[in-house]
Write an enzyme that holds these catalytic residues in place. Structure first.
Site, PDB file in Angstrom:
ATOM      1  CB  CYS A   1       0.556 -13.389  51.025  1.00 62.89           C
ATOM      2  SG  CYS A   1       2.207 -12.958  51.575  1.00 62.89           S
TER       3      CYS A   1
ATOM      4  CB  SER B   1       2.262  -6.241  60.379  1.00 58.23           C
ATOM      5  OG  SER B   1       1.183  -6.611  59.553  1.00 58.23           O
TER       6      SER B   1
ATOM      7  CB  CYS C   1       9.781  -3.611  54.857  1.00 58.58           C
ATOM      8  SG  CYS C   1       8.630  -4.984  54.857  1.00 58.58           S
TER       9      CYS C   1
ATOM     10  CB  CYS D   1       5.025 -16.925  55.904  1.00 59.24           C
ATOM     11  SG  CYS D   1       3.763 -16.380  57.094  1.00 59.24           S
TER      12      CYS D   1
ATOM     13  CG  HIS E   1      -6.274  -8.889  54.546  1.00 60.14           C
ATOM     14  ND1 HIS E   1      -5.785  -7.678  54.133  1.00 60.14           N
ATOM     15  CD2 HIS E   1      -5.206  -9.562  55.049  1.00 60.14           C
ATOM     16  CE1 HIS E   1      -4.482  -7.624  54.348  1.00 60.14           C
ATOM     17  NE2 HIS E   1      -4.108  -8.753  54.918  1.00 60.14           N
TER      18      HIS E   1
ATOM     19  CB  CYS F   1      -2.488 -15.465  53.429  1.00 60.37           C
ATOM     20  SG  CYS F   1      -2.479 -15.324  55.239  1.00 60.37           S
TER      21      CYS F   1
ATOM     22  CD  GLU G   1      13.109 -11.006  48.386  1.00 51.93           C
ATOM     23  OE1 GLU G   1      13.671 -10.883  47.297  1.00 51.93           O
ATOM     24  OE2 GLU G   1      11.890 -11.123  48.504  1.00 51.93           O
TER      25      GLU G   1
ATOM     26  CB  CYS H   1       2.153  -5.570  50.647  1.00 51.96           C
ATOM     27  SG  CYS H   1       2.327  -4.345  51.896  1.00 51.96           S
TER      28      CYS H   1
END
Ligand code: SAH
Length: 425
Positions: free
Chosen positions: A160, A248, A146, A153, A273, A157, A133, A393
């Site tokens: 997420c 990032s 973005c 991924c 974080h 985490c 996306e 996010c």
């Protein structure tokens, strides 16, 4: 600073996953996937090549090398891969040129809009059925895209959505760049909000954030080649400014050092974080490799090398990482490395499927910001867009209308959902 005596009375929720099972390695630790699973290679595309390689490719196709610049102009400047629009090329050669250099990479499966059309989330299908996306956002005076650097991924985490399905594969350089070219086309055709003007043909994406699916520094070579193409002036690339590109990362310290040495001053953002290893070990599993102090040192070294102010991203999660003492500890650790080199971007947590965690209460957010500012650290709560379309996010979940992940992905993997949002102040 909050006294230690105050700590025990503050609620502390541990980061356990809810509604999904985190993949674990043989030792029972959260699985980290650095290597991309082997899949069929995406077709080679103009945007995978350097300008020299493009010219050589033309010769290979039996055509004069100067045609490389013509075709690059069509792709990067006019955002087209349609032979019918390439009227400066001999009609007989166009189809062959396009087949050889501009094969289709991204098939648009779905488009969701919000903010009166100023925010669009695209769901793209890649040649092998993998899904990614991107999120396009119009702001006053800038247009931000973005983008994703991987399908899924591997960083796992727990807060997420993208990490939950694991890593499907790395994107090729051209699959990264094509997200921008496709967005530029959508803008030029007047399909991104701002309808007051009638002619949008000169507008383009001005800012890029690598905050979609994936960990960009885990796909380093392809991401960097894409960045080089983004900053290369026309006709070799998109002619964007490096400072408008934000990379990032969860904090792969050696790769941060490499990035600093590239001589391309992109904006650098670190997803921290938590300021303490005890919590960050659980929230960001890669912290088991590179600890808070090590990634902060790498971030400071990035500033020294580039003179670009670093962003620290901090998702504010209720009762998990939003304690006053953590704001103080973060401030101390940043100030211990000097002044004026960093700013903090707290992001109220966006909900992800199956999770009970929520964003911190507004007064807790304000207190967190107040404490950092009191220590002289510029801090801006990030304007988080696209929540209504799961485009913010940590929310990008590449799935079809029924919510099922689609695509011919290998058994045992499902396309991920990614933090696809963006927005630095
Ligand atoms: N892998 C990279 C880039 C993608 S993430 C990285 O982690 O930096 C983009 C940002 O969104 C990161 O700061 C990430 O931590 C954050 N994010 C992830 N999930 C989120 C959520 N549920 N709510 C708010 N921010 C989130």
């Amino acid at each position: 600073m909050t006294t230690d005596a105050a700590r025990p009375t503050v609620r502390q929720v541990r980061p356990k996953t809810e509604g999904w099972a985190q993949k674990l390695d043989a030792a029972g630790r959260p699985l980290l996937q650095f290597a991309s699973p082997k899949r069929g290679k995406p077709p080679e595309h103009l945007a995978d090549f350097t300008p020299e390689q493009r010219a050589a490719k033309l010769v290979e196709l039996g055509m004069p090398s100067f045609r490389a610049k013509q075709i690059a102009t069509h792709y990067f400047t006019h955002s087209t891969s349609d032979p019918a629009e390439m009227t400066d090329l001999p009609a007989a050669d166009r189809a062959e040129l396009v087949a050889g250099l501009l094969p289709p990479l991204l098939t648009e499966l779905r488009r969701l809009e919000t903010d009166k059309g100023d925010t669009i989330k695209f769901l793209w299908k890649l040649h092998d059925g993998a899904l990614v996306e991107s999120v396009l956002m119009r702001y006053p005076g800038r247009i931000t895209l973005c983008i994703s650097s991987q399908a899924g991924c591997g960083m796992n985490c727990p807060f997420c959505a993208t990490g939950q399905a694991g890593l499907t594969r790395n994107l090729s350089t051209a699959e990264i760049v094509d997200q921008i070219v496709r967005a530029n086309r959508v803008i030029a055709e007047g399909q991104l909000g701002g309808k007051k003007k009638t002619d949008h043909s000169q507008e383009r994406v001005s800012n890029i954030v690598f905050m979609g699916m994936g960990e960009p520094l885990a796909n380093y070579a392809r991401v960097m080649q894409a960045v080089r193409t983004m900053v290369a002036p026309a006709p070799d690339g998109l002619g964007m400014s490096a400072r408008g590109i934000t990379v990032s990362t969860v904090g792969l310290a050696p790769a941060i050092g490499k990035l600093a040495a590239e001589g391309i001053p992109v904006t650098f953002a670190l997803s921290l974080h938590a300021p303490d290893d005890e919590l960050r070990d659980e929230l960001i599993p890669v912290n088991s490799r590179w600890k808070v102090d090590e990634v902060l040192d790498a971030a400071r070294a990035y500033f020294d090398a580039t003179k670009r102010r670093v962003s620290i991203e901090y998702a504010l999660i209720k009762d998990m990482n939003d304690h006053g003492w953590r704001a103080d500890l973060l401030g101390e650790k940043l100030n211990a490395r000097g002044r004026g080199w960093v700013h903090v971007n707290p992001i109220p947590l966006n909900p992800t499927p199956g999770s009970i965690w929520t964003a911190s209460d507004p007064e807790v957010q304000r207190e967190f910001v107040r404490r950092l500012e009191a220590m002289g650290i510029p801090t801006t709560i990030r304007d988080t867009r696209g929540k209504e379309i799961d485009g913010a996010c940590g929310q990008l979940a590449a799935a079809d209308e029924d919510g099922d992940p689609v695509g011919e992905v290998p058994a045992g993997t499902t396309p991920g959902s990614a933090p696809a949002e963006a927005l630095l102040p």
